[in-house]
Enzyme design. Structure first.
Site, mmCIF file in Angstrom:
data_model
loop_
_atom_site.group_PDB
_atom_site.id
_atom_site.type_symbol
_atom_site.label_atom_id
_atom_site.label_comp_id
_atom_site.label_asym_id
_atom_site.label_seq_id
_atom_site.Cartn_x
_atom_site.Cartn_y
_atom_site.Cartn_z
ATOM 1 N N ARG A 15 -67.696 -69.550 51.323
ATOM 2 C CA ARG A 15 -66.719 -68.952 52.237
ATOM 3 C C ARG A 15 -65.983 -67.748 51.645
ATOM 4 O O ARG A 15 -65.262 -67.045 52.343
ATOM 5 C CB ARG A 15 -65.719 -70.018 52.709
ATOM 6 C CG ARG A 15 -66.318 -70.927 53.772
ATOM 7 C CD ARG A 15 -65.456 -72.144 54.017
ATOM 8 N NE ARG A 15 -65.565 -73.114 52.932
ATOM 9 C CZ ARG A 15 -64.837 -74.211 52.839
ATOM 10 N NH1 ARG A 15 -63.914 -74.473 53.750
ATOM 11 N NH2 ARG A 15 -64.999 -75.045 51.843
ATOM 12 N N LYS A 348 -51.027 -38.810 25.993
ATOM 13 C CA LYS A 348 -51.991 -39.754 25.429
ATOM 14 C C LYS A 348 -51.916 -39.713 23.914
ATOM 15 O O LYS A 348 -51.882 -38.636 23.329
ATOM 16 C CB LYS A 348 -53.412 -39.374 25.873
ATOM 17 C CG LYS A 348 -54.458 -40.374 25.435
ATOM 18 C CD LYS A 348 -55.794 -39.740 25.041
ATOM 19 C CE LYS A 348 -55.741 -39.105 23.673
ATOM 20 N NZ LYS A 348 -57.047 -38.708 23.145
#
Ligand code: UD1
Ligand code: CA
Length: 452
Positions: A15, A348
């Site tokens: 399901r 970064k």
């Protein structure tokens, strides 16, 4: 007494309409079955046996960090048949706790209750009363003692009125379990070997069968489809939100708040709508998180503001910083106190010193920036030549003019200035002014082009 756990996780989960085995679908970003394995580690358990069937490779790679014994159930012939696949590993003189892989939120406290009930009887079941028990196995009682579980499909109309249901979780001794498994048949509405039939066997032997109830009703909810999963996710998130508010956090809307990991908070933390926290996030006192921020594995220092739509991952932000709106701090960003990172700035693997500012439209990667530095709008550290990465070092008190490119490796000395629009390819010494751009010419008498 020794304790083994068997987790039933062989079902396909039809399901869910998915190629992923049901128990690998995630709740709060963690596979359902991993929630259970992590919970089981909190109770004193000696072995974990995982009964698996569908998606063996996916399961094994998702769970490789955990030490479980793998029991293959190649055909899914029912919950009783599933337990049979683990019985060769079970010894007579231990207790066996059976759990279902699709009920991810069962808590260690609830399992401990169940273990404690078992200490005073022969078989303990985790049951709960549901307003709508449709589809579930019903608990049949004779006074205090439980005498059977009847599956919904096999139940009479009268039995279907019973609201007390089987959660699928139970505990009994290894010797009883193995004896009863040997007697199971599949003569029922679904043609399956039902584990639940052991209850009537126990009762007929005069054994004492008792129940425990969960600490929180929803923790025993089993997931069969995506609606149930989404509903349980929201219930879980709301519970986490309530816990945080109890700790003094201000949440603009507990219904629009997600923690997919752990969130540690100080005093007077404020979190606006749609914040998502992943992995381990620590927010110190007086931190404020604006709307629509995503924070993953990071620490935010005291009094810092994270403005709307910012994204922070594997980064450290010290006290009194101001980040965003629309900022992105990528892994290895380390911001010292009082740093300002403005809109459309990406950082970064860079250290940014105390009080320095990168306010607009910049990329700062593989850089070491000192204190009180001002990085002008549109500055780019050119850290990559297509193969290798290089470092940019910007010392204390530097001023970088707008729209400059700093081609690494390069060092900008203390107190130096870089003129706007420069492409810096050579290091600059302390206090120097560096200008590296085409010279402007102003041409008089210029004729504008005309339309042909
Ligand atoms: C089962 C119980 C029911 C209980 C309900 C709670 C039985 C017969 N019924 O019904 O009393 O109210 O759970 O959710 O036990 N599984 C296997 N192999 C199989 C069949 C199932 O590993 O052959 C696993 C599934 O992956 C799942 C769990 O067992 O994790 C429960 O199976 P499911 O089919 O959902 O059982 P229910 O019919 O819901
Ligand atoms: Ca089920």
């Amino acid at each position: 007494m020794a304790l083994s756990v068997i987790i039933l996780a062989a079902g396909k989960g039809t399901r869910m309409k998915s190629d992923l085995p049901k128990v690998l679908h995630t709740l709060a970003n963690k596979p359902m079955v991993e929630h259970i394995i992590d919970t089981v580690k909190q109770i004193n358990c000696d072995n974990v046996h995982l009964v698996y069937g569908h998606g063996a490779e996916q399961l094994q790679s998702a769970l490789q960090a955990h030490s479980v014994s793998w029991c293959l159930q190649s055909e899914q012939l029912g919950t009783g048949h599933a337990v049979m696949q683990a019985q060769q590993h079970i010894s007579d003189n231990e207790d066996v706790l059976i759990l279902v892989g699709d009920a991810p939120l069962v808590s260690a406290q609830t399992l401990t209750r169940l273990v404690e009930v078992k200490a005073h009887c022969d078989l303990a079941l985790l049951t709960v009363n549901l307003d709508d028990p449709t589809g579930m196995g019903r608990i049949i009682r004779d006074g205090d003692n439980i005498t059977a579980i009847v599956e919904h499909k096999d139940a009479s109309d009268a039995q279907r009125l019973i609201k007390e249901i089987n959660t699928g979780m139970m505990i009994m001794s290894g010797s009883d379990l193995k004896r009863w498994l040997g007697k199971l048949s599949n003569d029922n509405a679904q043609g399956e070997y039902y584990l639940t039939d052991v209850i009537a066997m126990a009762a007929s032997e005069g054994k004492k069968v008792q129940s425990a109830q969960p600490v929180w009703e929803r923790e025993v909810e089993g997931i069969n489809n995506r609606m149930q999963l989404a509903s349980l996710e929201r219930a879980f998130q709301l519970k986490q939100a309530e816990n945080l508010m109890e700790q003094g956090v201000r949440l603009a809307d507990p219904a629009r708040f997600d923690v997919r990991g752990t969130l540690v908070v100080g005093r007077d933390v404020s979190i606006d709508i749609n914040a998502v926290f992943e992995g381990k996030v620590v927010l110190a006192d007086n931190v404020s998180i604006g709307p629509n921020c995503v924070l993953k594995n990071c620490e935010i220092g005291e009094g810092s503001f994270i403005e709307a739509f910012s994204h922070i991952e594997d980064a450290k932000v010290d006290a009194s910083c101001q980040i965003g709106p629309y900022a992105r701090l990528r892994p290895g960003s380390d911001l010292h106190p009082g740093v300002k990172i403005g809109n459309f700035v990406e950082v970064k693997k860079s250290i940014i010193g105390k009080g320095s500012k990168v306010n607009h439209l910049s990329y700062i990667g593989d850089a070491q920036i000192g204190e009180a530095v001002n990085i002008g709008a549109g500055t780019i550290t050119c850290n990559y030549d297509g193969v290798n990465k290089f470092k940019t070092q910007i010392n204390d008190g530097v001023f970088i003019g707008s729209n400059s490119s700093l081609v690494a490796p390069v060092v900008i000395g203390k107190g130096a200035t870089v003129g706007a629009g420069s492409i810096i390819t050579k290091s600059v010494e302390d206090e120097q002014l560096a200008i590296a751009r085409g010279k402007q010419r102003n041409i008089s008498g210029w004729q504008k082009p005309t339309k042909k």
